[in-house]
Write an enzyme that holds these catalytic residues in place. Sequence first.
Site, PDB file in Angstrom:
ATOM      1  N   GLY A 221      21.990   7.469 -30.318  1.00 16.35           N
ATOM      2  CA  GLY A 221      22.317   6.221 -30.982  1.00 16.35           C
ATOM      3  C   GLY A 221      22.309   4.984 -30.106  1.00 16.35           C
ATOM      4  O   GLY A 221      22.056   3.884 -30.609  1.00 16.35           O
TER       5      GLY A 221
ATOM      6  N   ARG B  75      23.915  -5.056 -14.886  1.00 19.82           N
ATOM      7  CA  ARG B  75      22.754  -5.690 -15.513  1.00 19.82           C
ATOM      8  C   ARG B  75      22.584  -5.163 -16.939  1.00 19.82           C
ATOM      9  O   ARG B  75      22.660  -3.961 -17.178  1.00 19.82           O
ATOM     10  CB  ARG B  75      21.511  -5.363 -14.692  1.00 19.82           C
ATOM     11  CG  ARG B  75      20.211  -5.969 -15.188  1.00 19.82           C
ATOM     12  CD  ARG B  75      19.061  -5.358 -14.415  1.00 19.82           C
ATOM     13  NE  ARG B  75      17.775  -5.948 -14.734  1.00 19.82           N
ATOM     14  CZ  ARG B  75      16.600  -5.349 -14.507  1.00 19.82           C
ATOM     15  NH1 ARG B  75      16.583  -4.145 -13.953  1.00 19.82           N
ATOM     16  NH2 ARG B  75      15.476  -5.938 -14.822  1.00 19.82           N
ATOM     17  N   ILE B  76      22.350  -6.054 -17.870  1.00 18.39           N
ATOM     18  CA  ILE B  76      22.181  -5.672 -19.264  1.00 18.39           C
ATOM     19  C   ILE B  76      20.688  -5.652 -19.579  1.00 18.39           C
ATOM     20  O   ILE B  76      20.028  -6.689 -19.608  1.00 18.39           O
ATOM     21  CB  ILE B  76      22.927  -6.630 -20.205  1.00 18.39           C
ATOM     22  CG1 ILE B  76      24.409  -6.663 -19.848  1.00 18.39           C
ATOM     23  CG2 ILE B  76      22.720  -6.215 -21.657  1.00 18.39           C
ATOM     24  CD1 ILE B  76      25.103  -5.327 -19.916  1.00 18.39           C
TER      25      ILE B  76
ATOM     26  N   PRO C  67      20.240  -6.679 -24.577  1.00 19.91           N
ATOM     27  CA  PRO C  67      21.455  -7.313 -25.113  1.00 19.91           C
ATOM     28  C   PRO C  67      21.792  -6.894 -26.535  1.00 19.91           C
ATOM     29  O   PRO C  67      22.968  -6.715 -26.862  1.00 19.91           O
ATOM     30  CB  PRO C  67      21.111  -8.811 -25.045  1.00 19.91           C
ATOM     31  CG  PRO C  67      20.070  -8.926 -23.991  1.00 19.91           C
ATOM     32  CD  PRO C  67      19.272  -7.666 -24.060  1.00 19.91           C
TER      33      PRO C  67
ATOM     34  N   GLN D 297      26.505  -1.288 -29.011  1.00 19.39           N
ATOM     35  CA  GLN D 297      27.399  -0.319 -28.377  1.00 19.39           C
ATOM     36  C   GLN D 297      28.848  -0.777 -28.468  1.00 19.39           C
ATOM     37  O   GLN D 297      29.747  -0.009 -28.808  1.00 19.39           O
ATOM     38  CB  GLN D 297      27.018  -0.152 -26.904  1.00 19.39           C
ATOM     39  CG  GLN D 297      25.791   0.685 -26.675  1.00 19.39           C
ATOM     40  CD  GLN D 297      26.133   2.160 -26.662  1.00 19.39           C
ATOM     41  OE1 GLN D 297      26.527   2.731 -27.674  1.00 19.39           O
ATOM     42  NE2 GLN D 297      25.992   2.788 -25.523  1.00 19.39           N
TER      43      GLN D 297
ATOM     44  N   GLY E  27      28.431   2.590 -22.450  1.00 20.61           N
ATOM     45  CA  GLY E  27      28.777   3.225 -23.711  1.00 20.61           C
ATOM     46  C   GLY E  27      30.209   3.714 -23.782  1.00 20.61           C
ATOM     47  O   GLY E  27      30.767   3.865 -24.874  1.00 20.61           O
ATOM     48  N   GLU E  28      30.826   3.979 -22.628  1.00 27.76           N
ATOM     49  CA  GLU E  28      32.201   4.492 -22.599  1.00 27.76           C
ATOM     50  C   GLU E  28      33.218   3.362 -22.450  1.00 27.76           C
ATOM     51  O   GLU E  28      34.210   3.315 -23.171  1.00 27.76           O
ATOM     52  CB  GLU E  28      32.381   5.486 -21.444  1.00 27.76           C
ATOM     53  CG  GLU E  28      31.278   6.503 -21.271  1.00 27.76           C
ATOM     54  CD  GLU E  28      31.235   7.565 -22.347  1.00 27.76           C
ATOM     55  OE1 GLU E  28      32.159   7.606 -23.183  1.00 27.76           O
ATOM     56  OE2 GLU E  28      30.282   8.350 -22.354  1.00 27.76           O
TER      57      GLU E  28
END
Length: 739
Positions: A467, A628-629, A632, A638, A705-706
Amino acid sequence: MSPQPQAAVGAPLSRVDGRLKVTGTADYTADHDVRGAVHAVVVGSRIALGRITAVDTRAALAQPGVLRVISHLDAPRLAYRDNPGAFMDPPVGERLRVFQDDRVRFFGQPVAVVVARTLEAARHAAHLVRVSYRAERPSTDLTAPDLPVNDPLPPQDYERGTPTEALAAAEVRLEAVYRLARVHHNAMEPHATIARWDGDRLTVWDKTQWVQGAQNELAAVFGIPPESVRVISPFVGGAFGNAARVWPHSTVAALAARVTGRPVKLVLTREQLYHGVGYRPAYTYTLRLGSDRRGRLAGTVHGIRAETSAYEHFLEGTVTPGRMLYATPHVGQTYRTVPLNVNTPTYMRGPGYATAAFAIESALDELAHELGIDPIELRLRNETAQDPSNGLPFSTRRLRECLRVGADVFRWDRRDPAPRATRDGDWLIGTGVAVGCYDTLRLGAQARVRLDADGTALVESASSDMGPGTYTSMTQLAADALGLNIRKVTFRLGDSRMPVSPPHAGSLTMASVGSAVQDGCDRLRRQAIGLAVGDEGSPLYGAEDDDVVVLGGRLRVRDDPARTETYERLLARNHRTHLEVLGSFTPPSKPERSSMYAFGATFAEVAVDARLGMVRVRRMLGVYDAGRIVSPKLAESQALGAMVGGIGQALLEHTVTDHRDGRIVNANLADYLVPVNADVPELRAVYLDGGADLDAAPIGVKGLGEVVAVGVAPAVANAVFHATGRRIRDLPITVEALL
């Protein structure tokens, strides 16, 4: 080498696999049409502890279309060799050996499986299987008195300084017990497995976050070489951690396929998911803390008890935040697991950290109220530049900035600090804040990169996408590194025959697989540039490699744009059908030179009905230091998804067990409450700019994600206190607790 222009990384691109998903053409596990497949339905135990005394299959076998009913009475013996590469298996204990003996260890344990030509026939026949038991009284309640504690686990005690003495000398002391209910994942896609044997070779289509982990585990169970097992999982419809290991139903499907000689499809029902694939365990977390009157922490003592199964023992990183989140000189911790007659817990988003954050951040809020200090200011006074648990500097720690940016965006300055001071009609309004962190994990990974003569690229790694958008983020990285339009790049995953990848878990995919993709694409681009500058027929002949960049599939000299060459012409002139390399990433060997975590601050506003006790979240903001993304739009998704999950943890989700027999009484989405659209208010996520962390990964990313899930529940709980003046220390926060 000249830096590559970046066109895709950092752009808010939509998912490259989005059209497949919204049109229903993405193949999830149960969607695969395997020729000749028959259907299997698991018969689950109706007791939590005891022995099977008889299995009557006569009525089931008499049904049209039923091929076999398999139980411990006639199942083949399985190997169950050790699997030293099992990343997600519990560290101590024995895997559940399905159909290998007459013992029952938890309610819902597979005790038989029916195989039939149609799903309807298998379901009906499963209801006709009669299993008799000699039941024993189970232990299923973490809060029951005099429960045993697991001795086989490695000690989890920790001490820094002299915490007992520090608490005794502290000017201000606080002690509280926090209780967190068991929570289930409830992903949209149920767990499913399709198994097919071709001689001694096994092919499995499985809902899994780690195809190569499933490959190794099934090989160990059936006593065959790993190369004789292929696991395929191109799409995962949500998992949040509970598909990171192999569960008994996958073994059941493969065993049934071997016994019947037919491909077998097995899909768990929603009810069976509550007994078969793990959950976030229930906890009792006792926290004592002491500070001076300015709010500077002197010491903390953490006593943690968590449920686990009696046949496997599960641990997660619940102790870590208490050791490093704040500048606390004296810390003591104990972590004990309590073996119960339940199925084994597993990791769930923000594992361990989300549990610890509820206790720690609630206690910090209690301390702030006791001292009359603003909750943000109290946290700032306990900030630290280095990790107190090991003395290392943080690779990045921009938690101050997260709090300050969040306070500004959320308009914290408008907050009346007094509880119950703000109303909107019959609603009491409150705001709360909590911080969170999650360690930056990385493991070795590989990625195969192929550039074809038509100017398109194929990148492959045996990763997963449950996901967060792995397909998209890896395509973005590859497109920029190769200098191609994103439509010219295809990323493939989810097949154990692809290059090695770690589990799609622990927020480690971007740093690990992404770094391997970057390495492979950089190497291939340099290979193409070397081919061009050494080719007398190329406009780039004789140029310095370091002066050449690639953009839009064209190689060109940075300061002389007239000298240009396409990948297609270059490969055609050199009679190449393709270029191919294997990229890799290996984390630096320990010891680390810095302590690596992602950080975040969550702000919540709630309204509580003054007469009815109903809680509604009105708005929420998360601000994150997550490196760093790359994507976006995916990063925002997320965070918003984590906020929704955190609302569920804080206000709704609670697995209810009948402790007489271990049955979960709300094992469905009608009675197990999760947030719906009406529960989801204004949500916003902010990721701090300029935070590339090159200690964490060559591409500068941290896992995100966490961390986005860690501070949500305590922020809501602290807002409820601010609204009502009532401190609720149990999750979920129910109407009954506020009346």
